[in-house]
Design an enzyme around this catalytic site. Structure first.
Site, short mmCIF file in Angstrom:
data_model
loop_
_atom_site.label_atom_id
_atom_site.label_comp_id
_atom_site.label_asym_id
_atom_site.label_seq_id
_atom_site.Cartn_x
_atom_site.Cartn_y
_atom_site.Cartn_z
N ASP A 219 11.56 5.20 1.61
CA ASP A 219 11.09 3.84 1.90
C ASP A 219 9.66 3.64 1.37
OD1 ASP A 219 11.53 1.24 3.48
OD2 ASP A 219 9.61 1.98 4.25
N LYS A 223 8.29 1.22 -1.80
CA LYS A 223 7.17 0.27 -1.70
C LYS A 223 6.14 0.53 -2.80
CE LYS A 223 7.88 -0.48 3.20
NZ LYS A 223 7.74 0.12 4.53
N1 LIG Z 1 11.51 0.97 7.79
C1 LIG Z 1 10.41 0.29 7.21
C2 LIG Z 1 10.54 -1.16 7.53
C3 LIG Z 1 9.66 -1.98 6.69
O1 LIG Z 1 9.70 -1.96 5.46
C4 LIG Z 1 9.11 0.81 7.77
O2 LIG Z 1 9.16 1.53 8.76
O3 LIG Z 1 8.03 0.50 7.23
#
Ligand SMILES: N[C@@H](CC=O)C(=O)O
Ligand SMILES: NC(=O)C1=CN([C@@H]2O[C@H](COP(=O)(O)OP(=O)(O)OC[C@H]3O[C@@H](n4cnc5c(N)ncnc54)[C@H](OP(=O)(O)O)[C@@H]3O)[C@@H](O)[C@H]2O)C=CC1
Ligand code: NA
Length: 370
Positions: A219, A223
């Site tokens: 994740d 980003k």
């Molecule tokens: N799972 C992600 C949700 C947001 O993007 C996080 O914990 O940051």
């Protein structure tokens, strides 16, 4: 005419975030809109029959609907409305790759796309390039893909498009990882188990549908990829984007290298397996504490050195990542030529259904403000 009076809205995915998106739209009808489609992964309110869905009873109506989900029907409805000269937006509140792959066609048809789903912008470069190309016809806005509702993408775009040069972006980019380590490796100490804190993060709506996607670093890597692709200096000489293979090209530390396949593919299975790792994480916490440090999961886009990485690091207990973060806070520091010695810093809740929905709804407002 009120701006946005004729904004035609299709909402795909009404889980944690999607439900809040619909509720925020209904509660704040300042610009006016019409709901022309609502879907879960299984059923939908049929656009033709229910055109202009009753916003008050939408959840009951969707649960009672016998119409199976058909996203090509949703697309056709929006396309028809665009042909009639109306402004239309497809809001993707899923984490689905299949839905993400629809964006180029939607945009080419003049349908705007707004989403917190990171898949399209952080995977193979081909899909991202197709989206950028198709955005000549429709706009795409994805503020909530980084830092949830915090103004991260808009800030980066503003910096870049006013001619500033980004040197480095660094910070805590995951609400889940922030919550976990703020509590598990607190400055004042903690003896709660790792798995019980992850359970809390999941219960509060911070995690991805499967928390494995947070704990493996993917994740954060997604980003970082999304941000890296906005920075012109990271394009190669042919103008291509770096990170051809998207988030998988990012140097990433996974916290769950030994997870069995069943846990990686299913959130509930993952949560059942996680307590087996508690001793390992407690050992890491103790080691950091002995060194007068805490653990934090951080990300860096180092433009100067062309390094993009996501890692678990130790910070002294006096460091701002140790002292100034709480809850699901993200902290993102933009080091640029203009913001030389003192970076531009954005901080606040970086996960949660309401703040993520706020980012989505604020993107809708960007579409319709005069
Ligand atoms: N799972 C992600 C949700 C947001 O993007 C996080 O914990 O940051
Ligand atoms: N939670 C957060 O703090 C943040 C989340 N995000 C992103 O927001 C998105 C949504 O997250 P969240 O609400 O937590 O996830 P949920 O799992 O709660 O909701 C996802 C929704 O999408 C629906 N869905 C899944 N696949 C499809 C499909 N192929 N077609 C139509 N509908 C589908 C699901 O339907 P069903 O109910 O039938 O399963 C559900 O309604 C994700 O991309 C996430 O990464 C971004 C920033 C922060
Ligand atoms: Na954001």
């Amino acid at each position: 005419m009120e701006p946005g009076k004729y904004l035609q809205v299709a909402v795909v995915g009404v889980g944690g975030v999607g439900t809040q998106v619909v509720e925020q739209l209904i509660a704040n009808p300042i610009y006016g809109f019409q709901l022309v489609a609502l879907t879960s992964s299984k059923r939908m309110l049929q656009p033709t029959k229910d055109l202009c869905i009753n916003p008050i009873a939408w959840k009951d109506a969707l649960n009672a609907s016998e119409t199976p989900v058909d996203l090509s029907a949703v697309t056709s409805t929006l396309q028809e409305l665009v042909k009639q000269g109306k402004k239309a937006v497809f809001i993707d509140n899923t984490s689905s790759q299949d839905v993400a792959e629809m964006y180029p066609a939607l945009l080419s048809a003049g349908i705007n796309v707004i989403t917190p789903n990171k898949k399209a912008f952080s995977g193979e470069a081909g899909l991202y390039q197709a989206i950028v190309q198709a955005s000549r016809s429709g706009r795409y806005l994805h503020e909530s893909t980084v830092g949830a509702g915090l103004p991260i993408i808009s800030t980066l775009r503003d910096l870049v498009e006013t001619g500033d040069k980004v040197v480095k972006i660094e910070g805590v980019f995951s609400g889940t990882m922030s919550y976990i380590f703020n509590n598990f490796s607190a400055v004042e100490g903690s003896d709660e188990s790792f798995s019980s804190i992850v359970k809390g993060a999941r219960a509060q709506g911070y995690t991805e549908p499967n928390p494995a996607d947070d704990l493996n670093g993917a994740d954060v890597a997604r980003k970082l990829t999304i941000l890296a692709r906005i920075i012109p200096e990271l394009k190669d000489e042919q103008g291509n984007f770096p990170l051809l293979h998207g988030y998988q090209s990012v140097e990433t530390t996974s916290l769950i290298q030994d997870a069995p396949a069943s846990a990686v593919s299913n959130g509930d299975e993952f949560m059942k397996w996680l307590p087996e790792q508690d001793a390992h994480f407690s050992q890491m916490r103790e080691q950091a504490a002995k060194e007068g440090s805490v653990l934090r999961y951080v990300g860096v886009v180092d433009v100067k050195n062309k390094v993009v990485k996501a890692e678990l690091a130790k910070y002294p207990k006096t460091h701002p990542f140790a002292t100034s973060l709480g809850g699901s806070d993200n902290i993102i520091m933009f080091h640029t030529e203009r913001y030389g010695k003192r970076p531009l810093i954005v901080q606040g809740a970086g996960a949660g259904n309401d703040v993520t929905a706020m980012g989505v709804v604020s993107d809708i407002l960007k579409l319709i403000r005069p």
